[in-house]
Design a protein around this motif. Structure first.
Motif, PDB file in Angstrom:
ATOM      1  N   GLN A  15       0.825  -1.207   0.000  1.00 27.69           N
ATOM      2  CA  GLN A  15       0.000   0.000   0.000  1.00 27.69           C
ATOM      3  C   GLN A  15       0.856   1.253   0.000  1.00 27.69           C
ATOM      4  O   GLN A  15       0.589   2.218  -0.727  1.00 27.69           O
ATOM      5  N   LEU A  16       1.901   1.265   0.807  1.00 24.35           N
ATOM      6  CA  LEU A  16       2.762   2.445   0.894  1.00 24.35           C
ATOM      7  C   LEU A  16       3.562   2.644  -0.394  1.00 24.35           C
ATOM      8  O   LEU A  16       3.684   3.781  -0.882  1.00 24.35           O
ATOM      9  N   SER A  17       4.100   1.565  -0.954  1.00 30.03           N
ATOM     10  CA  SER A  17       4.894   1.715  -2.174  1.00 30.03           C
ATOM     11  C   SER A  17       4.029   2.207  -3.330  1.00 30.03           C
ATOM     12  O   SER A  17       4.478   3.010  -4.158  1.00 30.03           O
ATOM     13  N   ARG A  18       2.774   1.748  -3.371  1.00 30.24           N
ATOM     14  CA  ARG A  18       1.857   2.225  -4.415  1.00 30.24           C
ATOM     15  C   ARG A  18       1.563   3.713  -4.270  1.00 30.24           C
ATOM     16  O   ARG A  18       1.273   4.394  -5.266  1.00 30.24           O
ATOM     17  N   SER A  19       1.636   4.216  -3.043  1.00 27.69           N
ATOM     18  CA  SER A  19       1.356   5.636  -2.820  1.00 27.69           C
ATOM     19  C   SER A  19       2.596   6.503  -3.015  1.00 27.69           C
ATOM     20  O   SER A  19       2.533   7.722  -2.842  1.00 27.69           O
ATOM     21  N   GLY A  20       3.717   5.886  -3.374  1.00 27.96           N
ATOM     22  CA  GLY A  20       4.923   6.643  -3.672  1.00 27.96           C
ATOM     23  C   GLY A  20       5.930   6.732  -2.547  1.00 27.96           C
ATOM     24  O   GLY A  20       6.959   7.400  -2.698  1.00 27.96           O
ATOM     25  N   VAL A  21       5.658   6.084  -1.420  1.00 28.94           N
ATOM     26  CA  VAL A  21       6.595   6.103  -0.300  1.00 28.94           C
ATOM     27  C   VAL A  21       7.693   5.074  -0.544  1.00 28.94           C
ATOM     28  O   VAL A  21       7.410   3.927  -0.910  1.00 28.94           O
TER      29      VAL A  21
END
Length: 371
Positions: A15-21
């Motif tokens: 979820q975080l990687s998909r949001s650019g984190v």
């Protein structure tokens, strides 16, 4: 066991990687695969390996890290926090009711005799108070459980500032001295997607450590989860870090599976293991067998490995994956990759593992008195 640590942790990472984190993921089980060892050194080994990998993740720009694994006391937690003073730990305990826990555990098809131990462990954790947050995952799908974890942990990871990156690290470790001890045997399993690298590799590791030889195992997919990153460089550095930790506790040999999709990549990774003698074994399977194994992974069969890209795919996507795997196998065959080529069609994991060891000169073939 079976509360969902790895599955929910990987989903938080996704979820975080998909949001650019720029987020990393580590499963502590995957950085302590060195047996036999006394039980009381396990957390120390995990903590040291995590701390060694931390610098590599930070050098690649990591903003936060999801760590999945078991701790049962505040003293065990301190083994990790002491070695990572710059990290702000949030400890989230996942729980599930006894009936669903049993159902999940037995559904894995792995060591069913341990189910009562898992329930007793969960009951003991319910009496503990060391965690910052406790989330009941009962009846929740993994994405919903991950969302709830982040919510209960105050919108984790919260506001992130730009990291002060450490100085660049040397790409490769120094070469061993000429008078160093005899090289440590390393067996590297290579092959197409779904050919069985991890399954066979872990079986060989298990066979060796059951003889009393202190063996170590690394699945390359499990030591470089950082999105986005220079994956090849990061995995080479993390392999060096984890191997140094295993050697420090007396590992006498190492099994590595996967992530050597070219000779150049394999060379980079192998150079992370100074003082070793690497034998590369290429596992092969025909198109029909690869299609069967891809489909099995898609249905959730095989080892439950975080981040398995085949798990849960639909029929058309699995068909395309099988076709890619067949092309990979054909390309590796044309290139004649590896020191050994082992056919796996129509053979059990134990049969393949035994063949690999036999054709590898009774691998690891340690000198007399080394055990």
């Amino acid at each position: 066991m079976a509360a969902g640590k790895s599955s929910v942790g990987w989903e938080v990472f996704t979820q975080l990687s998909r949001s650019g984190v720029k987020v990393a993921f580590v499963d502590t089980d995957q950085i302590s695969l060195c047996h036999p060892l006394p039980q009381d050194v396990t957390h120390g080994l995990r903590a040291r390996n995590l701390a060694a990998m931390w610098a590599n993740f930070r050098q690649e720009g990591m903003r936060c890290l999801v760590l999945a694994g078991f701790v049962g006391t505040s003293e065990e937690v301190r083994e990790y926090t002491t070695l990572l003073p710059e990290a702000a730990f949030t400890l989230c305990r996942l729980r599930v009711g006894s009936a669903e826990l049993k159902e999940r555990f037995l559904g894995r098809g792995w060591r069913p005799e341990l189910v009562e131990e898992a329930v007793a462990e969960a009951d003991a954790l319910d009496r503990s108070d060391y965690a910052d947050v406790c989330v009941d995952t009962g009846g929740l799908a993994v994405p919903e459980a991950a969302r709830l974890v982040r919510e209960r942990a105050g919108g984790w990871p919260g506001a992130l500032t730009a990291p002060a990156l450490p100085r660049d690290l040397p790409r490769r470790p120094p070469a061993p001295q000429a008078d160093a001890a005899p090289p440590v045997p390393v067996l590297w399993l290579r092959g197409a997607t779904a050919v069985g690298k991890s399954t066979v590799g872990y079986e060989i590791f298990s066979q060796v450590h059951r003889t009393g030889v202190r063996a170590a195992y690394v699945d390359m997919k499990q030591i470089g989860a950082l999105d986005p990153a220079d994956s090849r460089r990061l995995k080479a550095r993390n392999l060096a870090a984890v191997w140094a930790g295993y050697r420090a506790v007396g590992a006498q040999c190492l099994v590595v599976s996967g992530e050597a999709d070219s000779d150049d990549a394999l060379q980079d990774h192998a150079e992370s293991l100074p003082g070793t003698a690497v034998t590369v074994c290429r596992l092969h399977a025909g198109p029909a067998t690869l299609a069967e194994r891809v489909a099995l992974r898609g249905r959730g069969g095989g080892p439950a490995i975080p981040g398995d890209g085949l798990r849960g795919l639909g029929p058309e996507a699995l068909k395309r994956a099988a076709e890619r795997a067949a092309r990979e196998a054909e390309a590796l065959d044309r290139a004649g990759a590896g020191d050994l080529r082992i056919d796996t069609d129509g053979r059990s994991v134990r049969e393949v593992a035994a063949d690999v060891r036999a054709r590898g000169g009774n691998w690891p073939n340690l000198p007399q008195g080394a055990r």
